[in-house]
Scaffold this motif. Sequence first.
Motif, PDB file in Angstrom:
ATOM      1  N   ASN A   1      17.896   4.929  35.460  1.00  0.00           N
ATOM      2  CA  ASN A   1      18.054   3.523  35.845  1.00  0.00           C
ATOM      3  C   ASN A   1      17.690   3.261  37.304  1.00  0.00           C
ATOM      4  O   ASN A   1      17.877   2.165  37.811  1.00  0.00           O
ATOM      5  CB  ASN A   1      19.497   3.065  35.589  1.00  0.00           C
ATOM      6  CG  ASN A   1      19.831   3.081  34.108  1.00  0.00           C
ATOM      7  OD1 ASN A   1      19.002   2.715  33.280  1.00  0.00           O
ATOM      8  ND2 ASN A   1      21.049   3.493  33.781  1.00  0.00           N
ATOM      9  N   VAL A   2      17.177   4.298  37.993  1.00  0.00           N
ATOM     10  CA  VAL A   2      16.740   4.131  39.380  1.00  0.00           C
ATOM     11  C   VAL A   2      15.303   3.610  39.381  1.00  0.00           C
ATOM     12  O   VAL A   2      14.478   4.018  38.551  1.00  0.00           O
ATOM     13  CB  VAL A   2      16.816   5.476  40.141  1.00  0.00           C
ATOM     14  CG1 VAL A   2      16.307   5.330  41.566  1.00  0.00           C
ATOM     15  CG2 VAL A   2      18.247   5.995  40.130  1.00  0.00           C
ATOM     16  N   GLU A   3      15.018   2.709  40.291  1.00  0.00           N
ATOM     17  CA  GLU A   3      13.681   2.110  40.313  1.00  0.00           C
ATOM     18  C   GLU A   3      12.590   3.160  40.468  1.00  0.00           C
ATOM     19  O   GLU A   3      11.555   3.111  39.792  1.00  0.00           O
ATOM     20  CB  GLU A   3      13.588   1.098  41.465  1.00  0.00           C
ATOM     21  CG  GLU A   3      12.245   0.383  41.530  1.00  0.00           C
ATOM     22  CD  GLU A   3      12.198  -0.653  42.643  1.00  0.00           C
ATOM     23  OE1 GLU A   3      11.105  -1.207  42.880  1.00  0.00           O
ATOM     24  OE2 GLU A   3      13.257  -0.893  43.265  1.00  0.00           O
ATOM     25  N   LYS A   4      12.807   4.124  41.350  1.00  0.00           N
ATOM     26  CA  LYS A   4      11.854   5.215  41.540  1.00  0.00           C
ATOM     27  C   LYS A   4      12.636   6.518  41.581  1.00  0.00           C
ATOM     28  O   LYS A   4      13.047   6.984  42.631  1.00  0.00           O
ATOM     29  CB  LYS A   4      11.048   5.014  42.829  1.00  0.00           C
ATOM     30  CG  LYS A   4       9.911   6.024  42.980  1.00  0.00           C
ATOM     31  CD  LYS A   4       9.105   5.753  44.243  1.00  0.00           C
ATOM     32  CE  LYS A   4       7.976   6.777  44.364  1.00  0.00           C
ATOM     33  NZ  LYS A   4       7.162   6.551  45.592  1.00  0.00           N
ATOM     34  N   GLY A   5      12.833   7.101  40.410  1.00  0.00           N
ATOM     35  CA  GLY A   5      13.595   8.346  40.336  1.00  0.00           C
ATOM     36  C   GLY A   5      12.743   9.554  40.703  1.00  0.00           C
ATOM     37  O   GLY A   5      11.580   9.659  40.311  1.00  0.00           O
ATOM     38  N   VAL A   6      13.333  10.458  41.478  1.00  0.00           N
ATOM     39  CA  VAL A   6      12.627  11.673  41.908  1.00  0.00           C
ATOM     40  C   VAL A   6      13.523  12.877  41.639  1.00  0.00           C
ATOM     41  O   VAL A   6      14.698  12.892  42.020  1.00  0.00           O
ATOM     42  CB  VAL A   6      12.258  11.623  43.410  1.00  0.00           C
ATOM     43  CG1 VAL A   6      11.550  12.917  43.822  1.00  0.00           C
ATOM     44  CG2 VAL A   6      11.394  10.420  43.711  1.00  0.00           C
ATOM     45  N   ILE A   7      12.964  13.880  40.989  1.00  0.00           N
ATOM     46  CA  ILE A   7      13.684  15.125  40.722  1.00  0.00           C
ATOM     47  C   ILE A   7      12.898  16.253  41.369  1.00  0.00           C
ATOM     48  O   ILE A   7      11.733  16.491  41.022  1.00  0.00           O
ATOM     49  CB  ILE A   7      13.837  15.376  39.206  1.00  0.00           C
ATOM     50  CG1 ILE A   7      14.622  14.228  38.560  1.00  0.00           C
ATOM     51  CG2 ILE A   7      14.529  16.711  38.945  1.00  0.00           C
ATOM     52  CD1 ILE A   7      14.665  14.281  37.046  1.00  0.00           C
ATOM     53  N   LYS A   8      13.528  16.940  42.330  1.00  0.00           N
ATOM     54  CA  LYS A   8      12.850  17.981  43.099  1.00  0.00           C
ATOM     55  C   LYS A   8      13.405  19.362  42.736  1.00  0.00           C
ATOM     56  O   LYS A   8      14.623  19.533  42.639  1.00  0.00           O
ATOM     57  CB  LYS A   8      13.029  17.745  44.605  1.00  0.00           C
ATOM     58  CG  LYS A   8      12.434  16.439  45.098  1.00  0.00           C
ATOM     59  CD  LYS A   8      12.650  16.287  46.600  1.00  0.00           C
ATOM     60  CE  LYS A   8      12.049  14.969  47.112  1.00  0.00           C
ATOM     61  NZ  LYS A   8      12.270  14.816  48.567  1.00  0.00           N
ATOM     62  N   ILE A   9      12.507  20.306  42.550  1.00  0.00           N
ATOM     63  CA  ILE A   9      12.904  21.684  42.271  1.00  0.00           C
ATOM     64  C   ILE A   9      12.509  22.526  43.472  1.00  0.00           C
ATOM     65  O   ILE A   9      11.334  22.613  43.840  1.00  0.00           O
ATOM     66  CB  ILE A   9      12.230  22.235  40.987  1.00  0.00           C
ATOM     67  CG1 ILE A   9      12.731  21.481  39.765  1.00  0.00           C
ATOM     68  CG2 ILE A   9      12.544  23.720  40.823  1.00  0.00           C
ATOM     69  CD1 ILE A   9      12.016  20.197  39.490  1.00  0.00           C
TER      70      ILE A   9
END
Length: 353
Positions: free
Chosen positions: A266-274
């Motif tokens: 639901n975040v406008e620009k979701g970012v998932i970092k590894i």
Amino acid sequence: MHSLLKRQLRKHLPSDLEKHRGMVGFLEAIDKSYENHDEKLSMLQRASMISSDELYDANRKLQKEALQQKNILVSLENAIRSLTENLNEEELFGQNIKDAFNAEHLATYISNLATKVSEMTAEKDKLLISLENQNQSLNNYAQMVSHDLKSPIRNINALMSWIMDDEKEKFSDASRENCSLVSQNLTKMDKLITGILNHATMGETEEHRVSFDVDDVLKEIVQTIYVPENITFEFADNLPQMWFERARLEQLFMNLFTNAVTATENVEKGVIKIGYEPDEIFWKFSITDNGRGIPEKHQEGIFQMFKKLETTNNATGIGLAIVKKIVVLYEGDVRLESKENEGTTFFITLKKN
């Protein structure tokens, strides 16, 4: 004879004896008794000095040995006190632990302690065998229940799908919605049973390690799960090549990725970092998202079975419990840092060897 001594003797002799033939022999006998006197005295002094040095060295060695023996006794006493405190016993084998130990007491105690440890080891072996048998029974039971439950669940789900296809024109909107909810709950139950079985049997199957690039594996996982268009994955440039059980690593990251996607959908620009941190002993990874975060009151028990923050149909509350079990299986750890409305970071360590 010393000249002074000869002079003193002649001085006190009567004049009639001074030149007597017998006196000459007497003086010669005295003179012979004093031959090598200085040399003998020096030898005696040297012998006394050598004996004194030897006694000094021997005394120092005895003192050193006595100190070593004392240190050994002190170490044994401290070890025994520690054992007795851990066992919560005030008195062991007839001696109060607050009293000073002597060598005899220590020897007796160690002998009895060895017997006690042997008995405890035998009891431990019996318990381990019993536990192994119970675990095997539980695993067999879990697999049986899984098969017996999943089969009718899937049959019901298939029947519901057929009914919806055949009768959808006759159903009202409310009926169609209820049938959809039934199907969703059946799917959720199937996932729940699969999760329970995976958690129960984790570590029971034979490990099969292979070499692979972590970057390739993680990108494959992203392609197999649902990722909304508003979410992007960013991978560290230094992700390693691993010699590991690939299936378990995939299971671990799939659960973490799924949670991160849910948190950022639901975040406008979701970012998932590894991320990855090189280390000689552990594989160290981090998974960071900028989603809604986890309230502090829920963070402590987040890795427990059936503990979940979501009430969606897809949430089972087993994913993070499986993550925890995998890292424990590989002598690692998992922890998190999170702030509400800012995001969450999971830190994962897995032992290399």
